[in-house]
Design a protein around this motif. Structure first.
Motif, PDB file in Angstrom:
ATOM      1  N   ASP A  44       0.819  -1.209   0.000  1.00  0.00           N
ATOM      2  CA  ASP A  44       0.000   0.000   0.000  1.00  0.00           C
ATOM      3  C   ASP A  44       0.855   1.262   0.000  1.00  0.00           C
ATOM      4  N   LEU A  45       0.440   2.250  -0.785  1.00  0.00           N
ATOM      5  CA  LEU A  45       1.077   3.548  -0.753  1.00  0.00           C
ATOM      6  C   LEU A  45       0.450   4.384   0.360  1.00  0.00           C
ATOM      7  N   ALA A  46       1.236   5.269   0.907  1.00  0.00           N
ATOM      8  CA  ALA A  46       0.740   6.084   2.015  1.00  0.00           C
ATOM      9  C   ALA A  46      -0.367   7.016   1.561  1.00  0.00           C
ATOM     10  N   ALA A  47      -0.325   7.436   0.309  1.00  0.00           N
ATOM     11  CA  ALA A  47      -1.350   8.338  -0.206  1.00  0.00           C
ATOM     12  C   ALA A  47      -1.469   8.140  -1.701  1.00  0.00           C
ATOM     13  N   ILE A  48      -2.621   8.473  -2.235  1.00  0.00           N
ATOM     14  CA  ILE A  48      -2.814   8.396  -3.674  1.00  0.00           C
ATOM     15  C   ILE A  48      -1.807   9.294  -4.367  1.00  0.00           C
ATOM     16  N   GLY A  49      -1.222   8.776  -5.432  1.00  0.00           N
ATOM     17  CA  GLY A  49      -0.300   9.585  -6.201  1.00  0.00           C
ATOM     18  C   GLY A  49       1.080   9.649  -5.607  1.00  0.00           C
ATOM     19  N   GLY A  50       1.437   8.740  -4.687  1.00  0.00           N
ATOM     20  CA  GLY A  50       2.783   8.682  -4.145  1.00  0.00           C
ATOM     21  C   GLY A  50       3.772   8.281  -5.216  1.00  0.00           C
ATOM     22  N   PRO A  51       5.068   8.327  -4.920  1.00  0.00           N
ATOM     23  CA  PRO A  51       6.070   7.996  -5.929  1.00  0.00           C
ATOM     24  C   PRO A  51       5.927   6.564  -6.400  1.00  0.00           C
ATOM     25  N   ASP A 175     -12.922   8.043   1.023  1.00  0.00           N
ATOM     26  CA  ASP A 175     -12.778   9.432   1.457  1.00  0.00           C
ATOM     27  C   ASP A 175     -11.466  10.056   1.009  1.00  0.00           C
ATOM     28  N   ARG A 176     -10.606   9.315   0.300  1.00  0.00           N
ATOM     29  CA  ARG A 176      -9.347   9.881  -0.195  1.00  0.00           C
ATOM     30  C   ARG A 176      -9.196   9.641  -1.689  1.00  0.00           C
ATOM     31  N   PHE A 177     -10.294   9.356  -2.357  1.00  0.00           N
ATOM     32  CA  PHE A 177     -10.217   8.978  -3.766  1.00  0.00           C
ATOM     33  C   PHE A 177     -10.057  10.181  -4.681  1.00  0.00           C
ATOM     34  N   ASP A 178      -9.120  10.087  -5.598  1.00  0.00           N
ATOM     35  CA  ASP A 178      -8.909  11.081  -6.647  1.00  0.00           C
ATOM     36  C   ASP A 178      -8.712  10.308  -7.946  1.00  0.00           C
ATOM     37  N   ALA A 179      -9.702  10.377  -8.841  1.00  0.00           N
ATOM     38  CA  ALA A 179      -9.695   9.534 -10.036  1.00  0.00           C
ATOM     39  C   ALA A 179      -8.459   9.751 -10.898  1.00  0.00           C
ATOM     40  N   ARG A 180      -8.081  11.009 -11.097  1.00  0.00           N
ATOM     41  CA  ARG A 180      -6.958  11.271 -11.989  1.00  0.00           C
ATOM     42  C   ARG A 180      -5.648  10.760 -11.408  1.00  0.00           C
ATOM     43  N   ARG A 181      -5.454  10.919 -10.108  1.00  0.00           N
ATOM     44  CA  ARG A 181      -4.225  10.412  -9.501  1.00  0.00           C
ATOM     45  C   ARG A 181      -4.212   8.894  -9.445  1.00  0.00           C
ATOM     46  N   ALA A 182      -5.371   8.301  -9.184  1.00  0.00           N
ATOM     47  CA  ALA A 182      -5.427   6.847  -9.056  1.00  0.00           C
ATOM     48  C   ALA A 182      -5.270   6.145 -10.388  1.00  0.00           C
ATOM     49  N   TYR A 183      -5.924   6.648 -11.437  1.00  0.00           N
ATOM     50  CA  TYR A 183      -5.995   5.947 -12.712  1.00  0.00           C
ATOM     51  C   TYR A 183      -5.288   6.655 -13.858  1.00  0.00           C
ATOM     52  N   GLY A 184      -4.915   7.901 -13.670  1.00  0.00           N
ATOM     53  CA  GLY A 184      -4.264   8.637 -14.744  1.00  0.00           C
ATOM     54  C   GLY A 184      -2.837   8.171 -14.969  1.00  0.00           C
ATOM     55  N   PRO A 185      -2.209   8.615 -16.058  1.00  0.00           N
ATOM     56  CA  PRO A 185      -0.827   8.205 -16.348  1.00  0.00           C
ATOM     57  C   PRO A 185       0.132   8.680 -15.276  1.00  0.00           C
ATOM     58  N   ARG A 186       1.077   7.821 -14.913  1.00  0.00           N
ATOM     59  CA  ARG A 186       2.103   8.202 -13.936  1.00  0.00           C
ATOM     60  C   ARG A 186       3.222   8.978 -14.602  1.00  0.00           C
ATOM     61  N   ARG A 187       3.604   8.552 -15.802  1.00  0.00           N
ATOM     62  CA  ARG A 187       4.650   9.251 -16.536  1.00  0.00           C
ATOM     63  C   ARG A 187       4.217   9.354 -17.990  1.00  0.00           C
ATOM     64  N   PRO A 188       4.154  10.542 -18.539  1.00  0.00           N
ATOM     65  CA  PRO A 188       3.696  10.731 -19.915  1.00  0.00           C
ATOM     66  C   PRO A 188       4.552   9.931 -20.896  1.00  0.00           C
ATOM     67  N   SER A 210     -15.030  -1.013   1.135  1.00  0.00           N
ATOM     68  CA  SER A 210     -14.775   0.387   1.459  1.00  0.00           C
ATOM     69  C   SER A 210     -13.760   1.042   0.539  1.00  0.00           C
ATOM     70  N   ALA A 211     -13.116   0.279  -0.351  1.00  0.00           N
ATOM     71  CA  ALA A 211     -11.998   0.830  -1.122  1.00  0.00           C
ATOM     72  C   ALA A 211     -11.801   0.044  -2.409  1.00  0.00           C
ATOM     73  N   ASN A 212     -10.891   0.532  -3.232  1.00  0.00           N
ATOM     74  CA  ASN A 212     -10.397  -0.181  -4.410  1.00  0.00           C
ATOM     75  C   ASN A 212      -8.946  -0.572  -4.189  1.00  0.00           C
ATOM     76  N   VAL A 213      -8.558  -1.746  -4.657  1.00  0.00           N
ATOM     77  CA  VAL A 213      -7.149  -2.095  -4.821  1.00  0.00           C
ATOM     78  C   VAL A 213      -6.768  -1.741  -6.251  1.00  0.00           C
ATOM     79  N   ILE A 214      -5.695  -0.976  -6.400  1.00  0.00           N
ATOM     80  CA  ILE A 214      -5.240  -0.556  -7.726  1.00  0.00           C
ATOM     81  C   ILE A 214      -3.763  -0.908  -7.866  1.00  0.00           C
ATOM     82  N   VAL A 215      -3.474  -1.803  -8.786  1.00  0.00           N
ATOM     83  CA  VAL A 215      -2.087  -2.166  -9.106  1.00  0.00           C
ATOM     84  C   VAL A 215      -1.677  -1.380 -10.353  1.00  0.00           C
ATOM     85  N   SER A 216      -0.571  -0.685 -10.277  1.00  0.00           N
ATOM     86  CA  SER A 216      -0.033   0.067 -11.417  1.00  0.00           C
ATOM     87  C   SER A 216       1.192  -0.664 -11.960  1.00  0.00           C
TER      88      SER A 216
END
Length: 224
Positions: A44-51, A175-188, A210-216
């Motif tokens: 798990d990442l500490a926050a959406i959009g972490g490194p 309560d911490r969901f951000d669609a663009r950070r979660a599913y958007g491109p990490r590196r163009p 209560s949440a989604n698991v998202i593997v990038s």
């Protein structure tokens, strides 16, 4: 299913991103998953959009990104570490604008959003699967145990196998969901992959997680 020409080249931008990603979130936390046996994510990442490197095992070195491939339809997803070897079916949006997952009698099947990026092409391709059914674990039951550096392979209908390396695993609460950070491109410019299922805690009264698991993951090699 329509031909490749009709399905290709539909990159998710602007309003399309917003509508689709809101739908994916609602599906992932909706009332269809009723067993309540989701496996917690190991990285798990500490926050959406972490490194991208967050949650990697000590000493893990990620390989460089490979050049994106052309457009081709996905046929199968292989995740060696989980013993997953699952067919892929194209899915669209349902009447409410959410991605339409495979039906529960096809709980071993992975759904690919056919209005978006094709796996291996530039941008994030979106794959969804159930975590469980009323009676048994489903295709992505152990998705959250993947770790950075592990491999996901997508067999395409052009005969090529796109090999992706995991670079992040997130459990994203409502309560911490951000669609663009979660599913958007990490590196163009990279070919990326998102594997999405339900996670977090299960609320029997609400009949949802209560949440989604998202593997990038990102493209690092091609076979075939």
């Amino acid at each position: 299913m329509s031909g490749r020409g009709r399905l290709s080249g539909r990159l998710l931008t602007g309003l399309t991103w917003a509508v689709l990603l809101a739908g994916l979130w609602l599906w992932g936390c909706g009332t269809t998953e009723v067993r309540g046996t989701a496996v917690p994510a190991a990285g798990d990442l500490a926050a959406i959009g972490g490194p991208p490197e967050a949650g990697l095992p000590a000493g893990t070195r990620l390989p460089p990104a490979a050049r994106p491939l052309g457009q081709a339809l996905p046929r199968r997803v292989d995740i060696p570490e989980l013993g997953v070897r699952a067919p892929v079916v194209a899915r669209g949006l349902d009447a409410e604008g959410a991605i339409d997952p495979p039906p529960f009698d096809q709980a071993g099947v992975v759904g690919w959003y056919s209005g978006g990026t094709e796996p291996g092409a530039t941008g994030p391709a979106l794959l969804v699967g159930h975590v469980d059914t009323e009676t048994r674990p489903a295709v992505f039951h152990r998705l959250g145990t993947l770790q950075g550096g592990e491999t996901v392979r997508v067999v395409r209908d052009d005969g090529q196998v796109a090999e992706f390396t995991v670079d992040g695993v997130q459990v994203v609460p409502r309560d911490r969901f951000d669609a663009r950070r979660a599913y958007g491109p990490r590196r163009p410019g990279r070919a990326e992959l998102r594997l999405i299922t339900c996670g977090g805690s299960f609320d029997p009264a609400a009949r949802r997680y209560s949440a989604n698991v998202i593997v990038s993951a990102y493209l690092t090699g091609v076979a075939g």
